[in-house]
Scaffold this motif. Structure first.
Motif, PDB file in Angstrom:
ATOM      1  N   MET A   2       0.936  -0.909  -0.061  1.00 22.92           N
ATOM      2  CA  MET A   2      -0.482   0.174  -0.271  1.00 22.92           C
ATOM      3  C   MET A   2       0.578   1.257  -0.151  1.00 22.92           C
ATOM      4  O   MET A   2       1.493   1.149   1.083  1.00 22.92           O
ATOM      5  N   ASP A   3       0.422   2.027  -0.751  1.00 24.05           N
ATOM      6  CA  ASP A   3       1.516   3.500  -0.894  1.00 24.05           C
ATOM      7  C   ASP A   3       0.080   4.419   0.008  1.00 24.05           C
ATOM      8  O   ASP A   3      -0.208   4.870  -0.807  1.00 24.05           O
ATOM      9  N   PRO A   4       1.154   4.646   0.654  1.00 22.10           N
ATOM     10  CA  PRO A   4       0.057   5.691   1.231  1.00 22.10           C
ATOM     11  C   PRO A   4      -0.180   7.424   0.784  1.00 22.10           C
ATOM     12  O   PRO A   4      -1.438   7.976   1.495  1.00 22.10           O
ATOM     13  N   VAL A   5       0.930   7.763   0.353  1.00 17.14           N
ATOM     14  CA  VAL A   5       0.619   8.777  -0.741  1.00 17.14           C
ATOM     15  C   VAL A   5      -0.310   8.445  -1.693  1.00 17.14           C
ATOM     16  O   VAL A   5      -0.683  10.274  -1.842  1.00 17.14           O
ATOM     17  N   ASN A   6      -0.582   7.546  -1.886  1.00 15.52           N
ATOM     18  CA  ASN A   6      -1.613   7.535  -3.047  1.00 15.52           C
ATOM     19  C   ASN A   6      -2.968   6.829  -2.750  1.00 15.52           C
ATOM     20  O   ASN A   6      -3.472   5.909  -3.415  1.00 15.52           O
ATOM     21  N   THR A   7      -3.267   6.141  -1.264  1.00 16.91           N
ATOM     22  CA  THR A   7      -4.212   6.185  -0.449  1.00 16.91           C
ATOM     23  C   THR A   7      -5.545   6.633   0.732  1.00 16.91           C
ATOM     24  O   THR A   7      -4.600   6.732   1.332  1.00 16.91           O
ATOM     25  N   HIS A   8      -6.238   6.550  -0.134  1.00 13.62           N
ATOM     26  CA  HIS A   8      -7.338   7.420   1.061  1.00 13.62           C
ATOM     27  C   HIS A   8      -7.739   6.146   2.260  1.00 13.62           C
ATOM     28  O   HIS A   8      -8.031   6.165   2.124  1.00 13.62           O
ATOM     29  N   GLY A   9      -7.440   7.491   2.683  1.00 13.87           N
ATOM     30  CA  GLY A   9      -7.718   7.119   4.359  1.00 13.87           C
ATOM     31  C   GLY A   9      -6.807   6.299   4.832  1.00 13.87           C
ATOM     32  O   GLY A   9      -6.730   6.509   6.804  1.00 13.87           O
ATOM     33  N   VAL A  10      -5.722   6.908   4.487  1.00 14.76           N
ATOM     34  CA  VAL A  10      -4.560   6.091   4.808  1.00 14.76           C
ATOM     35  C   VAL A  10      -3.853   7.680   5.419  1.00 14.76           C
ATOM     36  O   VAL A  10      -3.243   8.366   4.905  1.00 14.76           O
ATOM     37  N   PHE A  11      -3.086   7.305   7.257  1.00 13.59           N
ATOM     38  CA  PHE A  11      -2.043   8.340   7.520  1.00 13.59           C
ATOM     39  C   PHE A  11      -0.858   8.274   6.423  1.00 13.59           C
ATOM     40  O   PHE A  11      -0.229   7.432   6.506  1.00 13.59           O
ATOM     41  N   SER A  12      -0.417   9.757   5.757  1.00 13.09           N
ATOM     42  CA  SER A  12       0.324   9.242   5.349  1.00 13.09           C
ATOM     43  C   SER A  12       1.621  10.565   6.060  1.00 13.09           C
ATOM     44  O   SER A  12       2.610  10.626   5.263  1.00 13.09           O
ATOM     45  N   TRP A  13       1.651  11.276   6.882  1.00 13.22           N
ATOM     46  CA  TRP A  13       2.488  12.313   6.982  1.00 13.22           C
ATOM     47  C   TRP A  13       2.601  12.712   8.479  1.00 13.22           C
ATOM     48  O   TRP A  13       1.060  12.264   8.972  1.00 13.22           O
ATOM     49  N   ASN A  14       4.046  12.603   9.429  1.00 10.93           N
ATOM     50  CA  ASN A  14       3.304  13.546  10.072  1.00 10.93           C
ATOM     51  C   ASN A  14       4.420  14.475  10.543  1.00 10.93           C
ATOM     52  O   ASN A  14       5.366  14.366   9.583  1.00 10.93           O
ATOM     53  N   GLU A  15       4.088  15.844  11.479  1.00 10.65           N
ATOM     54  CA  GLU A  15       4.596  16.912  11.521  1.00 10.65           C
ATOM     55  C   GLU A  15       4.935  17.342  12.730  1.00 10.65           C
ATOM     56  O   GLU A  15       3.389  17.428  13.680  1.00 10.65           O
ATOM     57  N   LEU A  16       5.613  17.869  12.874  1.00 12.27           N
ATOM     58  CA  LEU A  16       6.418  18.118  14.426  1.00 12.27           C
ATOM     59  C   LEU A  16       5.831  19.882  14.250  1.00 12.27           C
ATOM     60  O   LEU A  16       6.873  19.987  13.613  1.00 12.27           O
ATOM     61  N   MET A  17       5.584  20.792  15.414  1.00  8.29           N
ATOM     62  CA  MET A  17       5.143  22.176  15.469  1.00  8.29           C
ATOM     63  C   MET A  17       5.911  22.019  17.103  1.00  8.29           C
ATOM     64  O   MET A  17       5.325  21.579  17.357  1.00  8.29           O
ATOM     65  N   THR A  18       7.025  22.932  16.782  1.00  9.38           N
ATOM     66  CA  THR A  18       8.351  23.057  18.085  1.00  9.38           C
ATOM     67  C   THR A  18       8.626  24.464  18.203  1.00  9.38           C
ATOM     68  O   THR A  18       8.941  25.347  16.856  1.00  9.38           O
ATOM     69  N   PRO A  19       9.169  25.193  18.801  1.00 13.60           N
ATOM     70  CA  PRO A  19       9.206  26.386  19.105  1.00 13.60           C
ATOM     71  C   PRO A  19      10.703  26.407  18.721  1.00 13.60           C
ATOM     72  O   PRO A  19      11.818  27.585  18.729  1.00 13.60           O
ATOM     73  N   ASP A  20      11.502  24.912  18.975  1.00 19.89           N
ATOM     74  CA  ASP A  20      13.072  24.922  18.588  1.00 19.89           C
ATOM     75  C   ASP A  20      13.289  23.836  17.601  1.00 19.89           C
ATOM     76  O   ASP A  20      13.501  22.979  17.867  1.00 19.89           O
ATOM     77  N   PRO A  21      13.237  23.936  16.681  1.00 20.40           N
ATOM     78  CA  PRO A  21      13.585  22.973  15.415  1.00 20.40           C
ATOM     79  C   PRO A  21      14.362  23.012  15.676  1.00 20.40           C
ATOM     80  O   PRO A  21      14.995  21.048  14.977  1.00 20.40           O
ATOM     81  N   ALA A  22      15.681  23.847  15.380  1.00 25.83           N
ATOM     82  CA  ALA A  22      17.041  23.167  15.168  1.00 25.83           C
ATOM     83  C   ALA A  22      17.686  21.548  16.976  1.00 25.83           C
ATOM     84  O   ALA A  22      18.356  21.036  16.293  1.00 25.83           O
ATOM     85  N   ARG A  23      17.009  21.819  17.534  1.00 27.05           N
ATOM     86  CA  ARG A  23      16.733  20.804  18.996  1.00 27.05           C
ATOM     87  C   ARG A  23      15.870  19.854  19.042  1.00 27.05           C
ATOM     88  O   ARG A  23      16.824  18.676  19.034  1.00 27.05           O
ATOM     89  N   ALA A  24      15.359  20.259  18.170  1.00 24.02           N
ATOM     90  CA  ALA A  24      13.875  18.742  17.858  1.00 24.02           C
ATOM     91  C   ALA A  24      14.901  17.973  16.557  1.00 24.02           C
ATOM     92  O   ALA A  24      15.022  17.039  17.225  1.00 24.02           O
ATOM     93  N   THR A  25      15.526  18.640  15.864  1.00 28.37           N
ATOM     94  CA  THR A  25      16.229  18.112  14.757  1.00 28.37           C
ATOM     95  C   THR A  25      17.157  16.968  15.006  1.00 28.37           C
ATOM     96  O   THR A  25      17.485  16.043  15.047  1.00 28.37           O
ATOM     97  N   ASP A  26      18.024  17.513  16.324  1.00 30.69           N
ATOM     98  CA  ASP A  26      19.118  17.116  16.468  1.00 30.69           C
ATOM     99  C   ASP A  26      18.460  15.436  17.570  1.00 30.69           C
ATOM    100  O   ASP A  26      19.462  14.525  17.513  1.00 30.69           O
ATOM    101  N   PHE A  27      17.239  16.362  18.618  1.00 33.14           N
ATOM    102  CA  PHE A  27      16.994  15.337  18.845  1.00 33.14           C
ATOM    103  C   PHE A  27      16.855  13.836  18.178  1.00 33.14           C
ATOM    104  O   PHE A  27      16.817  12.418  18.792  1.00 33.14           O
ATOM    105  N   TYR A  28      15.339  14.394  17.476  1.00 34.57           N
ATOM    106  CA  TYR A  28      15.429  12.610  16.529  1.00 34.57           C
ATOM    107  C   TYR A  28      16.796  12.057  15.668  1.00 34.57           C
ATOM    108  O   TYR A  28      15.631  10.613  15.368  1.00 34.57           O
ATOM    109  N   HIS A  29      17.462  12.621  15.084  1.00 34.69           N
ATOM    110  CA  HIS A  29      18.366  12.514  14.534  1.00 34.69           C
ATOM    111  C   HIS A  29      19.134  11.403  15.653  1.00 34.69           C
ATOM    112  O   HIS A  29      19.381  10.639  14.927  1.00 34.69           O
TER     113      HIS A  29
END
Length: 132
Positions: A1-28
Motif C-alpha cells: 500500500m502506498d500511503p501517498v496515493n491511498t485514500h484514508g491512510v495516515f501519510s505524513w506527520n509533522e512536529l511544530m516546536t519553538p526550537d526546530p534545530a534542537r528537535a532535529t538533533d534529538f530525532y536524529h
C-alpha cells in the motif's frame, strides 16, 4: 500500500516546536533520521524534512507566529484523501469543523486542518502526482 496515493491512510506527520534545530538533533540521535531543509516563503528558517533510509517520514517546523503562548510543541498527523475540498465539506456535514480551509502547498498538493465532533484535530492532504 502506498500511503501517498491511498485514500484514508495516515501519510505524513509533522512536529511544530519553538526550537526546530534542537528537535532535529534529538530525532536524529533517537531514530537516526537525517534532515534536508526545504525553503518555504513563510518560514525563514525553512521546513525540515526527516528521512529514514532515504525516505521522507516527517517534517519539523517552528510554531506559527500567531500561536497562543501556552500552545505546547506537538505532533500532527495527515490522512491522504482523494479530494481535500470534498473531504472538508463532508467533515462539516458530519458535525466536525474545518479549522483551516483547503490550502495549496506549492509542489506538494493541497491540505486542510479538520476537527472531529469529539475535538480531535487532524490534517487531510491530497498530493500532486509524482513527476516521472
Amino acid at each position: 500500500m502506498d500511503p501517498v496515493n491511498t485514500h484514508g491512510v495516515f501519510s505524513w506527520n509533522e512536529l511544530m516546536t519553538p526550537d526546530p534545530a534542537r528537535a532535529t538533533d534529538f530525532y536524529h540521535q533517537l531514530f537516526g533520521w537525517t534532515f534536508q531543509t526545504r525553503a518555504m516563503p513563510d518560514l525563514p528558517e525553512g521546513y525540515r524534512v526527516a528521512h529514514l533510509e532515504g525516505e521522507p517520514v516527517a517534517g519539523i517546523m517552528p510554531m506559527p507566529p500567531d500561536a497562543p503562548p501556552a500552545m505546547p510543541p506537538h505532533w500532527g498527523s495527515y490522512v491522504t484523501v482523494d479530494n481535500v475540498d470534498e473531504t472538508a465539506g463532508e467533515c462539516a456535514a458530519l458535525g466536525g469543523r474545518v479549522l483551516l480551509p483547503p490550502t495549496d502547498i506549492p509542489e506538494i498538493g493541497r491540505f486542510a486542518m479538520l476537527q472531529d465532533p469529539q475535538g480531535a484535530v487532524f490534517g487531510v492532504i491530497g498530493y500532486l502526482p509524482a513527476v516521472p
